[in-house]
Design an enzyme around this catalytic site. Structure first.
Site, PDB file in Angstrom:
ATOM      1  N   SER A   1      32.371 -42.081 -40.402  1.00 34.90           N
ATOM      2  CA  SER A   1      31.920 -41.937 -41.793  1.00 34.90           C
ATOM      3  C   SER A   1      30.468 -42.380 -41.981  1.00 34.90           C
ATOM      4  CB  SER A   1      32.842 -42.746 -42.712  1.00 34.90           C
ATOM      5  OG  SER A   1      32.794 -44.122 -42.346  1.00 34.90           O
ATOM      6  N   THR A   2      29.951 -43.201 -41.088  1.00 37.15           N
ATOM      7  CA  THR A   2      28.533 -43.617 -41.220  1.00 37.15           C
ATOM      8  C   THR A   2      27.635 -42.599 -40.527  1.00 37.15           C
ATOM      9  OG1 THR A   2      29.329 -45.903 -41.137  1.00 37.15           O
ATOM     10  CG2 THR A   2      26.949 -45.575 -41.020  1.00 37.15           C
TER      11      THR A   2
ATOM     12  N   ASP B   1      32.665 -50.037 -34.743  1.00 39.33           N
ATOM     13  CA  ASP B   1      33.745 -50.745 -35.458  1.00 39.33           C
ATOM     14  C   ASP B   1      33.497 -52.243 -35.491  1.00 39.33           C
ATOM     15  OD1 ASP B   1      35.601 -48.476 -35.967  1.00 39.33           O
ATOM     16  OD2 ASP B   1      35.441 -48.315 -33.808  1.00 39.33           O
TER      17      ASP B   1
ATOM     18  N   LYS C   1      33.856 -49.547 -30.178  1.00 36.60           N
ATOM     19  CA  LYS C   1      33.816 -48.235 -30.819  1.00 36.60           C
ATOM     20  C   LYS C   1      35.101 -47.503 -30.496  1.00 36.60           C
ATOM     21  CE  LYS C   1      30.265 -45.580 -30.682  1.00 36.60           C
ATOM     22  NZ  LYS C   1      30.593 -45.256 -32.089  1.00 36.60           N
ATOM     23  N   GLY C   2      35.324 -46.371 -31.171  1.00 37.69           N
ATOM     24  CA  GLY C   2      36.510 -45.583 -30.866  1.00 37.69           C
ATOM     25  C   GLY C   2      37.558 -45.579 -31.952  1.00 37.69           C
TER      26      GLY C   2
ATOM     27  N   GLY D   1      37.408 -43.974 -34.436  1.00 40.31           N
ATOM     28  CA  GLY D   1      37.568 -42.564 -34.799  1.00 40.31           C
ATOM     29  C   GLY D   1      38.051 -41.698 -33.649  1.00 40.31           C
TER      30      GLY D   1
ATOM     31  N   GLU E   1      31.366 -39.972 -27.118  1.00 41.37           N
ATOM     32  CA  GLU E   1      30.302 -40.854 -27.625  1.00 41.37           C
ATOM     33  C   GLU E   1      29.643 -41.586 -26.472  1.00 41.37           C
ATOM     34  OE1 GLU E   1      32.540 -43.240 -30.364  1.00 41.37           O
ATOM     35  OE2 GLU E   1      31.941 -42.027 -32.088  1.00 41.37           O
TER      36      GLU E   1
HETATM   37  O1  DER Z   1      35.014 -43.965 -33.681  1.00 44.45           O
HETATM   38  C1  DER Z   1      33.866 -44.387 -33.592  1.00 44.45           C
HETATM   39  O2  DER Z   1      33.364 -44.800 -32.548  1.00 44.45           O
HETATM   40  C2  DER Z   1      33.067 -44.495 -34.855  1.00 44.45           C
HETATM   41  O3  DER Z   1      31.690 -44.422 -34.583  1.00 44.45           O
HETATM   42  C3  DER Z   1      33.395 -45.831 -35.482  1.00 44.45           C
HETATM   43  O4  DER Z   1      33.175 -46.776 -34.518  1.00 44.45           O
HETATM   44  C4  DER Z   1      32.606 -46.119 -36.729  1.00 44.45           C
HETATM   45  O5  DER Z   1      33.160 -45.348 -37.717  1.00 44.45           O
HETATM   46  P1  DER Z   1      32.786 -45.612 -39.235  1.00 44.45           P
HETATM   47  O6  DER Z   1      31.290 -45.440 -39.341  1.00 44.45           O
HETATM   48  O7  DER Z   1      33.553 -44.545 -39.967  1.00 44.45           O
HETATM   49  O8  DER Z   1      33.223 -47.014 -39.586  1.00 44.45           O
END
Ligand code: DER
Length: 241
Positions: free
Chosen positions: A31-32, A89, A99-100, A102, A108
């Protein structure tokens, strides 16, 4: 400011400060990162950015980029990137990341590890003194004998005390909102490792987990961050390792 306003602020700033015409740019997932992708599309449309090619880190980022007419390539033709921008995260004081959340951690990491600069964009809620308790560590594993692999990971000394949870429902979140095993863009499963206490040595855990046969990769991104741009209630700050 709302969460979205904070995310937009750091997403746009990352692009404005680090993306230049002619670059190969990694587009993160979440989302970011969504706002960073939006900004790249805007600047290409206005002509402020030219000759950019981008590499998406998930199917959903690819679809967002396509909707914005952002030119896309892959690592197969562009192994080296100038910059990647992505969320996280959790961020520890050494700027090591979890991370992860999502579910996009493999693509990534493949993209971001090949980037000259890796710009991390977060709101201050992601900052922690020690990785683990604030967000379970995702581990992407092959479906073949996944329960075996889950046991091997959970049994590692460096994962002592963790509770492994197989991600169910949508792979893009660990809320486990379904009765089917979540499947990543790459056809794999995800195990989320829940910790009650901070991970003692994230680098050691990253090495140990990666060495388990059946593990594809994990959400510990150690020694990769170039800068972390943080949106806080009192404004935006930038941290460097
Ligand atoms: O899944 C991921 O790696 C995303 O980048 C996550 O780490 C951050 O997601 P967000 O910006 O929606 O909090």
């Amino acid at each position: 400011k709302s969460q979205d306003e904070l995310k937009k602020e750091v997403g746009y700033k990352a692009v404005d400060d680090y993306v230049k015409s002619g670059m190969v740019v990694g587009l993160g997932t979440g989302s970011t990162a969504y706002f960073a992708v939006e900004r790249v599309g805007q600047l290409l449309k206005s002509g402020e950015l030219k000759d950019i090619v981008c590499i998406p880190t998930s199917v959903r980022t690819k679809e967002q980029a396509e909707s914005l007419d952002i030119p896309l390539v892959t690592l197969d033709t562009h192994s080296n990137l100038d910059v990647s921008i992505d969320g996280a995260d959790e961020v520890d004081p050494d700027l090591n990341l979890v991370k992860g959340g999502g579910g996009a951690l493999l693509r990534e990491k493949m993209v971001e590890i090949m980037s000259e600069k890796f710009i991390v964009i977060v709101d201050e809620s992601k900052l922690t003194d020690g990785l683990g308790p604030g967000f379970p560590v995702p581990v992407e594993i092959t479906p073949f004998c996944h329960e075996h692999t889950m046991r091997q990971v959970a049994g590692l000394a460096s994962c002592e005390g963790c509770k492994p949870v197989l991600r169910m429902g949508s792979s893009s979140s660990n809320v486990n909102d379904g009765d089917e095993i979540a499947v990543t863009d790459n056809g794999n499963y995800i195990v989320d490792l829940h910790f009650d206490t901070p991970i003692k040595d994230a680098r050691k855990m990253a090495e140990d987990v990666k060495n388990v046969c059946g593990v594809v990769d994990h959400g510990l991104f150690c020694d990769m961050s170039t800068v972390v741009i943080i949106a806080g209630s009192d404004g935006v700050s930038v941290k460097k390792p």
